[in-house]
Scaffold this active site. Sequence first.
Site, mmCIF file in Angstrom:
data_model
loop_
_atom_site.group_PDB
_atom_site.id
_atom_site.type_symbol
_atom_site.label_atom_id
_atom_site.label_comp_id
_atom_site.label_asym_id
_atom_site.label_seq_id
_atom_site.Cartn_x
_atom_site.Cartn_y
_atom_site.Cartn_z
ATOM 1 N N ARG A 1 -26.293 -6.932 15.244
ATOM 2 C CA ARG A 1 -26.647 -6.506 13.889
ATOM 3 C C ARG A 1 -25.417 -5.825 13.297
ATOM 4 O O ARG A 1 -25.214 -4.627 13.455
ATOM 5 C CB ARG A 1 -27.845 -5.556 13.933
ATOM 6 C CG ARG A 1 -28.475 -5.284 12.576
ATOM 7 C CD ARG A 1 -29.705 -4.416 12.722
ATOM 8 N NE ARG A 1 -30.806 -5.114 13.353
ATOM 9 C CZ ARG A 1 -31.751 -4.529 14.071
ATOM 10 N NH1 ARG A 1 -31.701 -3.222 14.276
ATOM 11 N NH2 ARG A 1 -32.731 -5.232 14.590
ATOM 12 N N HIS B 1 0.841 -1.198 0.000
ATOM 13 C CA HIS B 1 0.000 0.000 0.000
ATOM 14 C C HIS B 1 0.875 1.246 0.000
ATOM 15 O O HIS B 1 1.901 1.295 0.683
ATOM 16 C CB HIS B 1 -0.914 0.013 1.227
ATOM 17 C CG HIS B 1 -1.896 1.141 1.233
ATOM 18 N ND1 HIS B 1 -3.011 1.161 0.412
ATOM 19 C CD2 HIS B 1 -1.934 2.294 1.952
ATOM 20 C CE1 HIS B 1 -3.685 2.270 0.631
ATOM 21 N NE2 HIS B 1 -3.055 2.981 1.558
ATOM 22 N N GLU C 1 -33.123 -3.506 9.751
ATOM 23 C CA GLU C 1 -34.141 -4.339 10.395
ATOM 24 C C GLU C 1 -34.590 -5.504 9.514
ATOM 25 O O GLU C 1 -35.120 -6.491 10.022
ATOM 26 C CB GLU C 1 -35.357 -3.478 10.757
ATOM 27 C CG GLU C 1 -35.148 -2.550 11.927
ATOM 28 C CD GLU C 1 -35.616 -3.167 13.238
ATOM 29 O OE1 GLU C 1 -36.216 -4.252 13.208
ATOM 30 O OE2 GLU C 1 -35.362 -2.554 14.287
#
Length: 660
Positions: free
Chosen positions: A619, A104, A434
């Site tokens: 989540r 990089h 959701e």
Amino acid sequence: MKAVIFAYHDMGCQGVQAVLDAGYEIAAIFTHADNPAENTFFGSVSRLAAELGIPVYAPDNVNHPIWVDRIAEFAPDIIFSFYYRNLLSEEILHLAPAGAFNLHGSLLPAYRGRAPLNWVLVNGESETGVTLHRMVKRADAGEIVASQRVAIAQDDVALTLHHKLCQAARQLLNSILPTMKCGDIPSVPQRESDATYYGRRRPEDGLIDWHKPVSTVHNLVRAVAAPWPGAFSYNGSQKFTIWSSRICPDAQGALPGSVISVSPLRVACADGALEIITGQAGDGITVQGSQLAQTLGLVAGARLNRPPATSGKRRIRVLILGVNGFIGNHLTERLLNEENYEVYGMDIGSNAISRFLLHPRFHFVEGDISIHSEWIEYHVKKCDVVLPLVAIATPIEYTRNPLRVFELDFEENLRIIRYCVKYRKRVVFPSTSEVYGMCTDASFDEDKSNLIVGPVNKPRWIYSVSKQLLDRVIWAYGEKEGLRFTLFRPFNWMGPRLDSLNAARIGSSRAITQLILNLVEGTPIKLIDGGQQKRCFTDIRDGIEALFRIIVNEGDRCDGKIINIGNPDNEASIQELATLLLDSFDKHPLRCHFPPFAGFQVVESRSYYGKGYQDVAHRKPSIDNARRCLGWEPSIAMRDTVEETLDFFLRSVDVAERAS
């Protein structure tokens, strides 16, 4: 040791040669076909591979299962990536027992992402470097194997720095590759707190803003000098490019963009003047500054400008329904910061967008999408991009008012989608995290993860299934009737103007607003079921930048895509969020104006939300689609977001109290 190499550009050529010199066997090289529209001033990896007699390939999608199997057949011990432009899938990264390693062009963890060579010059850095690091799923985030520093001289431009980095890369590889070949591979974890991320640069990013400091303008010239596209400005309708410049400290009181003199050619900036040494008018030849002034017809006192509004395409018209909401008002601000966007909006209030109401490119009507259908249909027809952002999106309302959630979130939005189909307009639709429901995947993938919800007698899922059904309808319209669409799924965006403390008082707000209200009023912070549920919190600025790039839709890469927009690194439980918020609250300069902390209180979800509620433990998004389609990576730490959100709400309370 057998290697498979992914390489492109001069760095790719240096890497291939260094691997050979270190005694590795190269089984195959993967590169890119040159783009005819790109200025290919750099060396050809494919030509080098052919001259060396090494098999070379340039697939459109190296991550396709066919190519993954093909790479597996080479049985590499180690994989190297030297300026290969595409992310490699985890399937490829796991093919080599010794690992996969990328070169990089910066000193990681600083300047992760695209175009670090140009960005360090844009930002006026005095040092950069090259880093060899282990490749992991997240771009540029793996453990560091080795790095080499490169000093940036004041007269360095993009090309001279490029040559320095190539030389440093060769020295670095010559030093570390033999050691790695013997199985000794250093590994130093990157400090995430020091990480910075920069996205791709486009030719239009070279537009000069003469109101910036002269050092900023000069650094832009250095950063995109030939063979890059160049920094440019306009004299009337005529574009010209500046290839080299120098800083003059005295602007002689001239307004930014004013020509101070033509021989030498000097232009005023915010705090000094830029002397244009060489430049080019239109598609002409490169000439020295005074000749450029003559070609452009410049005289002392003339004002340079931004591209004229009449120079071609009309502005892009964006229709935002729910423009006064959290996403809508922040997106409006981002769009109006660009000259080529015009925003049309509707909402039932205007408190969050009052600062835009007099803006000439902002057109607002106060109204309800369930009533003003004629206005909406007319503006869908009139505009280019439609964002239906109106929805009931607070968990307590799912159990309180499930039918209202369905009517607004599904039925009213379906009507808008059908207008988009009818008038063949592009829609950018807010799906939601959701929809993944109780998915058990470690991270939620837009294209692979199952969408799992609870039983019918748990109305908390009405929002999730309403959004999911709309996702499926939109997808079907795209497949069958050619609707241009992008679905984006926000993961717990936070920031100023999220909602209101009044909404929190009736329980109809997001989690952080409710927590702030508890601190403001001196009431206990309620931790539902102990607050162990984990979420990935995303700064609104990161989210809006991703959404803006979806609207721009460079190369139409977002068409037909579902894109998670979240920050996997900002995962925290609600309890951890509350603790961080409390710490920021105690350190805030307005802390003395509020009551003492009343402690934490564990509350059962059934008693808080009602019997129809069901929660999920975690989540976390996969953001590979966002990286690939948008060149986007979230960069703002959760603590910064929490502190800024808290400050916004505390100061709004303080203002109200003083007013009373």
